[in-house]
Design a protein around this motif. Structure first.
Motif, short mmCIF file in Angstrom:
data_model
loop_
_atom_site.label_atom_id
_atom_site.label_comp_id
_atom_site.label_asym_id
_atom_site.label_seq_id
_atom_site.Cartn_x
_atom_site.Cartn_y
_atom_site.Cartn_z
N ARG B 190 0.91 -1.04 -0.15
CA ARG B 190 0.26 0.04 0.15
C ARG B 190 0.92 1.18 0.10
O ARG B 190 1.44 1.64 0.96
CB ARG B 190 -0.99 0.12 1.31
CG ARG B 190 -2.00 -1.15 1.32
CD ARG B 190 -2.85 -1.04 2.22
NE ARG B 190 -4.12 -1.80 2.08
CZ ARG B 190 -4.32 -3.20 2.50
NH1 ARG B 190 -3.16 -3.62 3.22
NH2 ARG B 190 -5.32 -3.61 2.12
N PRO B 191 1.13 1.93 -1.13
CA PRO B 191 2.12 2.99 -1.22
C PRO B 191 1.33 4.12 -0.59
O PRO B 191 0.12 4.30 -0.72
CB PRO B 191 1.96 3.33 -2.65
CG PRO B 191 1.27 2.16 -3.46
CD PRO B 191 0.35 1.51 -2.62
N LYS B 192 2.49 5.22 -0.22
CA LYS B 192 1.93 6.43 0.37
C LYS B 192 2.95 7.48 -0.55
O LYS B 192 4.03 7.24 -0.47
CB LYS B 192 2.32 6.62 1.62
CG LYS B 192 1.39 6.15 2.81
CD LYS B 192 1.72 6.71 4.02
CE LYS B 192 0.77 6.27 5.28
NZ LYS B 192 -0.11 4.71 5.41
N MET B 193 2.09 8.43 -0.98
CA MET B 193 2.98 9.46 -1.80
C MET B 193 2.88 10.79 -0.96
O MET B 193 2.12 11.27 -0.86
CB MET B 193 2.28 9.83 -2.96
CG MET B 193 2.87 10.94 -3.94
SD MET B 193 2.57 10.67 -5.60
CE MET B 193 1.38 11.89 -5.82
N ILE B 194 3.98 11.27 -0.54
CA ILE B 194 4.27 12.49 0.45
C ILE B 194 4.67 13.49 -0.20
O ILE B 194 6.16 13.22 -0.84
CB ILE B 194 5.41 12.13 1.56
CG1 ILE B 194 4.38 10.79 2.28
CG2 ILE B 194 5.08 13.53 2.43
CD1 ILE B 194 5.14 10.46 3.55
N ASP B 195 4.37 14.65 -0.75
CA ASP B 195 4.72 15.70 -1.33
C ASP B 195 5.25 15.02 -2.90
O ASP B 195 6.47 15.66 -3.27
CB ASP B 195 5.78 16.39 -0.57
CG ASP B 195 5.28 17.25 0.46
OD1 ASP B 195 5.97 17.55 1.54
OD2 ASP B 195 4.13 17.49 0.52
N GLY B 196 4.66 14.20 -3.30
CA GLY B 196 4.90 13.54 -4.63
C GLY B 196 5.86 12.52 -4.53
O GLY B 196 6.52 11.93 -5.67
N LYS B 197 6.65 12.13 -3.34
CA LYS B 197 7.72 11.24 -3.32
C LYS B 197 7.03 9.87 -2.72
O LYS B 197 6.49 9.99 -1.89
CB LYS B 197 8.70 11.88 -2.39
CG LYS B 197 9.55 13.11 -2.85
CD LYS B 197 10.79 13.37 -2.29
CE LYS B 197 11.11 14.53 -2.62
NZ LYS B 197 11.32 15.73 -1.70
N ILE B 198 7.48 8.90 -3.58
CA ILE B 198 7.28 7.63 -2.95
C ILE B 198 8.46 6.86 -2.38
O ILE B 198 9.19 6.56 -3.35
CB ILE B 198 6.42 6.80 -3.78
CG1 ILE B 198 5.26 7.45 -4.48
CG2 ILE B 198 5.89 5.36 -3.44
CD1 ILE B 198 4.41 6.94 -5.65
N ASP B 199 8.53 6.20 -1.11
CA ASP B 199 9.52 5.26 -0.95
C ASP B 199 9.13 4.06 -1.10
O ASP B 199 8.09 3.67 -0.48
CB ASP B 199 9.95 5.84 0.58
CG ASP B 199 10.59 6.79 0.75
OD1 ASP B 199 10.39 7.80 1.89
OD2 ASP B 199 11.28 7.47 -0.12
N PHE B 200 9.86 3.41 -1.75
CA PHE B 200 9.26 1.81 -2.09
C PHE B 200 9.97 0.90 -1.03
O PHE B 200 10.88 0.97 -0.29
CB PHE B 200 10.01 1.42 -3.54
CG PHE B 200 9.36 2.01 -4.74
CD1 PHE B 200 9.78 2.90 -5.34
CD2 PHE B 200 7.93 1.28 -4.95
CE1 PHE B 200 9.08 3.17 -6.39
CE2 PHE B 200 7.50 1.79 -5.89
CZ PHE B 200 7.70 2.94 -6.81
#
Lengths: 638, 241
Positions: B190-200
């Motif tokens: 379940r991804p989370k995008m914070i300020d456009g950045k996604i940490d895989f």
């Protein structure tokens, strides 16, 4: 892409609405493992399975919630797949063949299913009653005896009613075209003492028993791609999403022959271990049920395309594809005698208040989903648009759309008072499509245009320039349309132009300080039009004014055409006794051209001149109390 | 690995199709709104890859606002003829990606090739050149272009946007040659995008997995030089045999 997850959440949040039928046109939120079907005949039996009475079901009562299996709800296109309880005569009547039923009798499969259910630990007294009645094998005979189904002289079912039209039995009225009385769908009522709810389609305990029984038949557990948990898998996904006859599915079952997706997966039809994709049975039933309910309740439909916006908490939200009149509802729009402009401004305020009202209900964090689906072929549906927003974002974007793309429109229509209403707001996307491409617009083009406009409303993107250009070009072609159509196109083109040029901040009222070339030319045209119109009205002549006729030329070559128009105005000025009022106005506008090359150049005009034209025409319209002019009559939609 | 071997690049294209498995089986493909780990690994592998290494994607930054566009397609059917379908692509894509590589310990035959400097500098050169092979974003018809960049430079449409949480999405496949087992797994997260950045997540960190099927890794049997008959007809090199 979490559309399934969101639909599932919506279903869970709206549990209270399950089974409640709002109106005949709307599909209720269904419990899982159930579907709806239109029933024609209702049979009432007692708890021992004895026939009591029957009746023909009228059309507005026909929608029935029936239990179904995955196969019978999804895959009944060809081949037999019986519903467990209520079904057509073909399945339910043992004596179907005896009375000349044309289709293959599927009684055996139906009865074996029903028996299996009744023998299990999830049986229900009503189901048992139906079983014992059906086993007697006299369904058709009983119906003929009670004159529900009509038999001819040979004892077989009549195909068509040949006799007196006045005595036509009800059952024939329900079938048109190919259908005839042997295609009737039966629903059951079981009268049990001390049971207040005899209708099988409203009995929640019966629903529950069927759900438990069917869920018990599921054996395979695998990873659900929606929730991430190990759940019993669904074999087939539901159809009937857009209407009862819709065979298209969002998640189509595996294509074993066509290799749509194969490659690294080795599943075969016989040995399906859900390698490609698996969704939990519960999850898919609930999600599809929710989607079906939402589309029926609040979706925008255009042929195959369906666009629906909803809040996952189940709270009501405004329709993004509606114009302000629809959002405000008809009761707010009583005919108001005061000045036209202030009524329109009032409407704008009311709209803003209404949207603010939704904000209170939605709260800040509640999610809103906007989803659009369309199908290219009959069996499958694609998700063409999908956005998730927070409630506040959605309302904010909607407000901004109605603010920026707003203009004064005259084509609102109140069906009750049969009067035309003027409103201020953004036009609905379908109206924009018609304004840009004509009323005889191709269906596919209309679909595509509405789809292109969705991101403008939901995402705040800029309106595509080609739609604006199309609308402006059509608005210039005044002679090619009827007056009401032209007015509608004109105001929509103005709204679009205003949206695309938000930075300029155009006013809906006349801006006397604006000196741009196109705006001023538009004003000149409006003054000339009004002058001539006034003169013609006085002479009681019903002709098009020169300005109207030359509008298209004017847009292409303003200076040259203006000369023609101005020269032709002299007889009309004489008729009006000099027309000092108009002449002064024209002089005022002419002075504003700065530098003078703006006036003398013959470059084509942009859509801005339509704004100038509209605003000036508004200003010149007679106030209430003055004699009406020829213009007002022509605003009526034919 | 002794030194940090991070590579950063920018990939852009007109369309992308990171197909959602739920829609793929029906043929009406719809794209995820963000790239999958596997898709980005594929992009980087098209730029430069050797069997010695495994690329691990660390982060991605979405530069442009997420827009979808539908296009109609006439996919060819297996039995001849075509059917009609509607595909939903992502339009106007630009991503900044940060990744690093690790040794594939399951390829014992590549032991002698585990030279950090070689692979790191070759990868950097290939990114500057735009890749050795064609880049595509998800599906083959979505051509992409790779350029070097610094991760985090430039303005994106999602700076200061906040957090967007996505529901269960496909992460990647675990192939037998990188996993060591004779099975193919599918991973989800379940991804989370914070300020456009996604940490895989790293592949091992994905807790939601599914065994797809049994599969055997099939590395090449030899690395070429000692093959029979390769040097036939070359007298002066008979010495090497």
């Amino acid at each position: 892409m979490s559309w399934m997850q969101k639909l599932y959440e919506t279903y869970e949040n709206c549990q209270l609405m399950i089974g409640k039928v709002a109106s005949e046109k709307e599909v209720p939120l269904l419990p899982i493992c159930h579907s709806t079907n239109k029933a024609q005949i209702e049979i009432v039996i007692d708890h021992q399975g004895t026939f009591k009475r029957a009746r023909v079901v009228p059309k507005d009562d026909a929608r029935t919630i029936i239990p179904c299996t995955e196969k019978s709800s999804g895959g009944r296109t060809s081949g037999e797949a019986p519903h467990p309880l209520s079904d057509k005569l073909q399945y339910v009547a043992k004596d179907y063949k005896d009375y000349d039923g044309i289709k293959k009798p599927y009684f055996k499969s139906y009865i074996s299913n029903l028996e299996a259910w009744c023998k299990s630990r999830f049986s229900h007294p009503k189901a048992k009653a139906v079983l014992s009645y059906v086993n007697k094998g006299t369904v058709v005979k009983d119906l003929i005896d009670k004159k529900i189904l009509i038999a001819g002289e040979n004892g077989k079912l009549l195909k068509k009613w040949d006799g007196d039209k006045k005595e036509k039995p009800d059952i024939f009225a329900l079938f048109q075209n190919e259908g005839w009385q042997a295609d009737a769908f039966i629903r059951w009522e079981v009268e049990i003492p001390n049971d207040p709810c005899s209708k099988t389609w409203e009995d929640e305990t019966l629903w529950k028993k069927w759900i438990d029984y069917y869920s018990d038949t599921k054996k395979e557990k695998s990873l659900c791609y929606v929730t991430g948990k190990e759940l019993f898998m669904a074999d087939l996904h539901p159809a009937k999403l857009r209407n009862d006859g819709d065979k298209a599915k969002l998640i189509s079952s595996n294509d074993w022959d066509g290799f749509t997706f194969r490659g690294r997966f080795t599943d075969t039809k016989k040995h399906n271990t859900y390698q490609t994709c698996g969704v939990g049975f519960d999850v898919t039933q609930k999600a599809h049920s929710a989607l079906r309910w939402l589309i029926s309740r609040q979706g925008y439909r255009n042929g195959d395309q369906a666009i629906v916006a909803w809040a996952t908490s189940g709270v009501e939200i405004p329709d993004p594809l509606a114009d302000p009149l629809d959002i405000l509802g008809e009761d707010n729009l009583k005919s108001d005698d005061s000045d036209n402009v202030s009524v329109a401004q009032n409407l704008a305020i009311k709209l803003r208040q209404k949207i603010a009202g939704y904000k209170v209900d939605l709260g800040d964090t509640s999610g809103v989903v906007v989803m659009g689906i369309d199908s290219a072929t009959q069996g499958r549906m694609a998700i063409t648009f999908y956005r998730e927003l927070t409630g506040s974002e959605f309302l904010e974007r909607l407000e901004r759309w109605h603010d920026a793309c707003a203009w004064i429109h005259d084509y609102g229509y109140n069906r009750e008072t049969k009067k035309h209403i003027r409103f201020v707001g953004a036009p609905a996307p379908k109206d924009i499509a018609v304004a840009a491409y004509g009323s005889k617009i191709d269906d596919k083009l209309k679909k595509a245009t509405v789809e292109r406009l969705l991101p403008c409303i939901i995402d705040g993107q800029q309106v595509p320039i080609d739609i604006l250009d199309s609308a402006v070009r059509r608005a210039c072609n005044r002679t090619g349309m009827e007056e009401w159509e032209w007015n509608k196109t004109l105001s929509i083109a103005c709204a679009l132009f205003r949206k695309l040029n938000e930075k300029e901040g155009y006013n809906m009222a006349l801006d006397p300080n604006r000196k741009t070339r196109d705006y001023l030319y538009g004003r000149l045209l409006a003054i000339a039009d009004r002058l001539e119109g006034h003169a013609l009205y006085k002479a009681k002549e019903k002709r098009d004014t020169n300005a109207a006729r030359y509008m298209q030329q004017f847009a292409g070559r303003p200076n040259k055409t203006w000369r023609q128009i101005y020269l032709s105005l002299s007889p009309y000025m004489a008729r009006l006794g000099g027309a000092k009022y108009y002449k002064d106005m024209m002089d005022e506008v002419m002075c504003k051209f700065d530098p003078i090359e703006d006036f003398t150049s013959d470059k084509p005009l942009s859509g801005e001149f339509l704004l100038g034209y509209h605003c000036q025409r508004e200003k010149l319209k007679p106030k209430k109390g003055e004699p009406a002019s020829i213009d007002d009559d022509n605003l009526v939609e034919e | 690995m002794e030194r940090e071997n991070k590579v950063e690049f920018k990939v852009e294209g007109r369309y992308a199709l990171f197909t959602d498995p739920l829609t793929k089986i029906g043929g009406e493909k719809c794209s995820y709104h963000i790239p999958t780990y596997e898709a980005l690994k594929g992009v980087l592998s098209s730029v430069y890859w050797k069997p010695t290494i495994i690329w691990v994607i660390d982060r991605v930054r979405v530069m442009k606002r997420i827009r979808t566009q539908t296009r109609s397609a006439k996919p060819v059917e297996y039995g001849g003829g075509n059917s009609l379908a509607i595909y939903t692509y992502l339009a106007d894509i630009e991503y900044q990606v940060q990744a690093h590589f690790e040794w594939n310990m399951y390829r014992k035959d590549m032991e002698k090739d585990r030279n950090e400097n070689k692979h790191f500098f070759a990868a950097k050169r290939m990114i500057e050149k735009g890749g050795r092979r064609d880049i595509f974003l998800g599906a083959r018809e979505c051509q992409g272009y790779v350029e070097p960049c610094r991760f985090g430079e430039g303005k994106s449409d999602y700076d200061n946007y906040g957090e967007i949480a996505f529901d269960l999405m496909f992460h990647g496949f675990d192939y037998p040659d990188e996993l060591g087992k004779d099975e193919l797994y599918a991973r989800f997260w379940r991804p989370k995008m914070i300020d456009g950045k996604i940490d895989f997540f790293r592949p091992e960190e994905c807790s939601i997995r599914k065994t797809v099927r049994h599969m055997k890794a099939n590395p090449p049997q030899s690395i070429g030089l000692r093959e029979e008959g390769l040097l036939e007809g070359f007298e002066e090199l008979e010495v090497l045999k």
